[in-house]
Design a protein around this motif. Structure first.
Motif, short mmCIF file in Angstrom:
data_model
loop_
_atom_site.label_atom_id
_atom_site.label_comp_id
_atom_site.label_asym_id
_atom_site.label_seq_id
_atom_site.Cartn_x
_atom_site.Cartn_y
_atom_site.Cartn_z
N UNK A 104 38.08 41.55 -10.03
CA UNK A 104 36.74 42.09 -10.22
C UNK A 104 36.22 41.85 -11.63
N UNK A 105 37.09 41.90 -12.62
CA UNK A 105 36.69 41.79 -14.02
C UNK A 105 37.20 40.49 -14.63
N UNK A 106 36.55 40.07 -15.70
CA UNK A 106 37.04 38.93 -16.47
C UNK A 106 36.35 37.61 -16.21
N UNK A 107 35.30 37.59 -15.41
CA UNK A 107 34.59 36.34 -15.12
C UNK A 107 33.73 35.95 -16.32
N UNK A 108 33.57 34.64 -16.52
CA UNK A 108 32.70 34.15 -17.59
C UNK A 108 31.99 32.88 -17.10
#
Length: 162
Positions: free
Chosen positions: A129-133
């Motif tokens: 869910x987290x950490x996309x760029x």
């Protein structure tokens, strides 16, 4: 010494091979390879077919109710730790008006090329869910999302019906 005379090649086979044209030899080798390889490996004979199998095309339900005319030419692939999606950007103004979202297995791109457009790209692996760029360089928007390694297994009981 190796017993070369035990092979099924003889003078007739040598004469036949020397008289064949290059395209006939190519066809002969392709036919031989098709007979020897199982059906799932046939794409490996043509390198371009093999590369096409690695790219994840847009899903047909990517358009929202048929609104809009643009289709992104995105490519999704995975490495050991990340899932990457590369989207060619034809106009840098797209970067200001686009919205990017992702679920555990899809990337959603809204408002490009037209404001009503919504594209859905199916990811090749489950992601966190987290950490996309997202980074833009040389006309390509690259979205990087960390993969989620799901090691939880649930056993399914099989019942026999008499």
């Amino acid at each position: 010494m190796f017993p070369w005379n035990m092979f099924p090649f003889n003078k007739d086979a040598k004469n036949m091979l020397t008289k064949m044209k290059p395209d006939e030899i190519d066809k002969y080798v392709q036919d031989l390879m098709e007979k020897m390889m199982p059906g799932g490996m046939r794409g490996m004979m043509n390198p371009m077919e093999l590369l096409n199998n690695f790219q994840t095309p847009l899903s047909p339900q990517g358009h929202s109710a048929g609104i809009g005319t643009g289709v992104l030419n995105a490519a999704a692939f995975e490495t050991h730790d990340y899932v990457f999606v590369r989207i060619p950007v034809k106009n840098e103004d797209w970067l200001k008006k686009m919205n990017l979202y992702h679920t555990s297995n899809q990337l959603i791109v809204e408002h490009i090329p037209e404001h009503e457009d919504k594209q859905t790209i199916t990811l090749p692996a489950i992601v966190k869910k987290k950490g996309a760029s997202a980074n833009y360089k040389d006309g390509t928007l690259e979205v990087r999302i960390p993969k989620n390694i799901d090691m939880q297994f649930s056993q399914i009981d099989v019942n026999e019906i008499s």
